[in-house]
Design an enzyme around this catalytic site. Structure first.
Site, short mmCIF file in Angstrom:
data_model
loop_
_atom_site.label_atom_id
_atom_site.label_comp_id
_atom_site.label_asym_id
_atom_site.label_seq_id
_atom_site.Cartn_x
_atom_site.Cartn_y
_atom_site.Cartn_z
N GLU A 1 90.98 54.89 117.64
CA GLU A 1 89.58 54.58 117.92
C GLU A 1 89.17 55.25 119.22
OE1 GLU A 1 88.40 50.14 116.26
OE2 GLU A 1 88.86 50.41 118.35
N LYS A 2 87.90 55.60 119.33
CA LYS A 2 87.37 56.09 120.59
C LYS A 2 87.48 54.98 121.64
CE LYS A 2 85.05 58.89 123.30
NZ LYS A 2 85.77 60.06 123.85
N HIS B 1 83.60 43.34 127.15
CA HIS B 1 84.12 42.67 125.96
C HIS B 1 83.26 41.43 125.73
CE1 HIS B 1 87.71 41.48 123.34
NE2 HIS B 1 86.87 40.48 123.26
N GLU C 1 84.21 39.78 117.71
CA GLU C 1 84.39 40.44 119.00
C GLU C 1 83.75 41.82 118.98
OE1 GLU C 1 88.41 40.36 120.35
OE2 GLU C 1 88.40 38.17 120.48
N ARG D 1 89.82 31.97 113.51
CA ARG D 1 90.41 30.72 114.02
C ARG D 1 89.58 30.22 115.20
NH1 ARG D 1 92.35 32.94 118.65
NH2 ARG D 1 93.10 35.08 118.52
N ARG E 1 92.08 30.75 133.00
CA ARG E 1 93.37 30.46 132.35
C ARG E 1 94.45 30.47 133.43
NH1 ARG E 1 93.60 33.77 126.61
NH2 ARG E 1 91.38 33.57 126.07
#
Length: 452
Positions: free
Chosen positions: A199-200, A207, A274, A291, A338
């Site tokens: 992929e490019k 994101h 996404e 999920r 996180r």
């Protein structure tokens, strides 16, 4: 539905138990020898030892999990995230045993689990995808020929990969040729499928992901977007909702594309679409996670909904608390950190006993953790200790609360990324909300220059 089995561990098992308790549903936990003293084992209605610590002998042991599910006469199995959550074969096996799966259908998981196939499905649904190869590549020469045509850098990816595993950025022809065989072998070993594609590489990129939900009656809703651009080793460490510095026009286009993607596969239950987005806010489909996501709490905080409850009600065929998209509003701002047992100089795991673990308390603070003081972070599983989730009426208020909360947090006995968070919160591009997936690299570069 009176009783469910949770085929997972740690904080997500505890999270699911909380909602089940609220709904009057009994829970069955399964645990490995390494997790015998973990909180989720005590929190469940009943708990069963599933096997030794290695995941292939415990949390990935489908036969043992189904045997306990039958023995306990559960109505359904919740897979949490990771482990068997996107394993279509597991879904088919438990349904054959007369038990419901709390998630989408096996056919949907199959369609979205293969990145090459999902790219094609999205193209047919008019959802934009990153320029890339249309089929699996057999040789390094094929990969190099395609990359030379679209230009470097490119991403070499395993079609069945996920969680940052089975992908590598290639800056030139030599790197791509060198990495090809290694990624193909890793794809075979990790995912049982050696298909790879190119992929490019979008750089710089944000994101951005959209939470979607399909109900039992054919409706698909979006629950707004999250920005997950703060990543190390292609894995997220801070997420926020809604995304800062994004135009309202682009947001509406994102939501429409995400719903279109879900409708293309007749999606039911919780999922996430996404996207990768360039500086001009052009966005492209990356993948659909079939999920519940680790970062679902920030969506819950801005929408006021309980997504685990939505999952359970969908499986039971019940109505959701909304009947149209207009019933869902986004309010305020939420951040998720996180907290990992890891050496933040190298971002590598640092397991050990949690000699001290004191979480912050106060308005706008939510803690989702699978650990308590005295328990061990073992080397067998993901070393995430907790999710520190902070919300406020505005992004500014959430950031201020986060700065105070992270100062109150105390973790001793293992190395952790707490000090990294405390420092990173004051990094100007993050504070201003204008950052891309290279933000940690830029932050560390600035720190290095300041120390010289």
């Amino acid at each position: 539905m009176k009783r469910i089995l949770i085929a997972n561990r740690g904080e997500i098992a505890s999270r699911i138990i909380r909602t089940c308790n609220k709904m009057g549903i009994e829970t069955v936990a399964v645990y490995s020898e390494a997790d015998a003293t973990m909180p989720f084992v005590k929190q469940a209605t009943v708990a069963h030892l599933i096997g030794p610590a290695p995941v292939n002998q415990s949390y990935l042991n489908k036969e043992a999990i189904i045997k306990i599910a039958k023995q306990e006469q559960v109505d359904a199995i919740h897979p949490g995230y990771g482990f068997l959550s996107e394993n279509a074969e597991f879904v088919r096996e438990i349904e054959k045993a007369g038990i419901r799966f709390i998630g989408p259908s096996a056919d949907t998981i199959d369609k979205m689990g293969d990145k090459i196939a999902s790219r094609e499905t999205m193209k047919q649904a008019n959802v934009p995808v990153v320029p890339g190869t249309e089929v699996g590549l057999s040789t390094a020469e094929e990969a190099v020929a395609f990359a030379n045509a679209i230009g470097y850098p490119v991403m070499l990816k395993a079609s069945a990969g996920g969680g940052g595993i089975g992908m590598v950025k290639c800056e030139n022809e030599q790197t791509l040729a060198q990495q090809f065989t290694g990624i193909k072998t890793r794809a075979k070993n990790y995912f049982g499928n050696d298909a790879v594609f190119v992929e490019k590489f979008i750089d710089p990129a944000r994101h951005i992901e959209v939470q979607i939900f399909g109900d039992a009656h054919g409706s698909v809703y979006h629950l707004y977007e999250r920005n997950c651009s703060v990543q190390r080793r292609n894995q997220k460490v801070i997420e926020e909702a809604p995304s800062p510095a994004l135009s309202e026009k682009t947001k509406q286009e994102l939501y429409a594309a995400a719903v279109k993607a879900a409708e293309a596969v007749q999606y039911k239950n919780a999922g996430t679409v996404e996207f990768i987005m360039d500086e001009q806010e052009n966005f492209y489909f990356l993948e659909m996670n079939t999920r519940l996501q680790v970062e679902h709490p920030i969506t819950e905080l801005i929408t006021g909904q309980d997504l685990v409850e939505w999952q359970l009600r969908t499986v039971m065929g019940q109505s959701l608390p909304i009947t149209s998209q207009e019933d869902l509003e986004s309010h305020g701002h939420a951040l998720e950190f996180r907290l990992y047992a890891e050496d933040s100089d190298r971002f590598m795991p640092s397991p050990g006993k949690l000699e001290k673990l004191v979480f912050p308390e106060g308005e706008g603070i939510r803690i989702d953790s699978g650990y308590e003081e005295g328990t061990n972070v073992t080397p067998y599983y993901d070393p995430m200790i907790a999710k520190i989730i902070i919300s406020g009426e505005s992004r500014e208020q959430a950031l201020e609360r986060a700065k105070v909360a992270l100062q109150q947090l105390d973790v001793q006995g293992v190395k952790s990324n707490l000090a990294f968070f405390q420092s990173f919160l004051n990094y100007a591009p993050f504070e201003e909300g204008v950052y891309a997936t290279n933000v940690i690299d830029l932050y560390r570069k600035q720190k290095m220059e300041e120390s010289q």
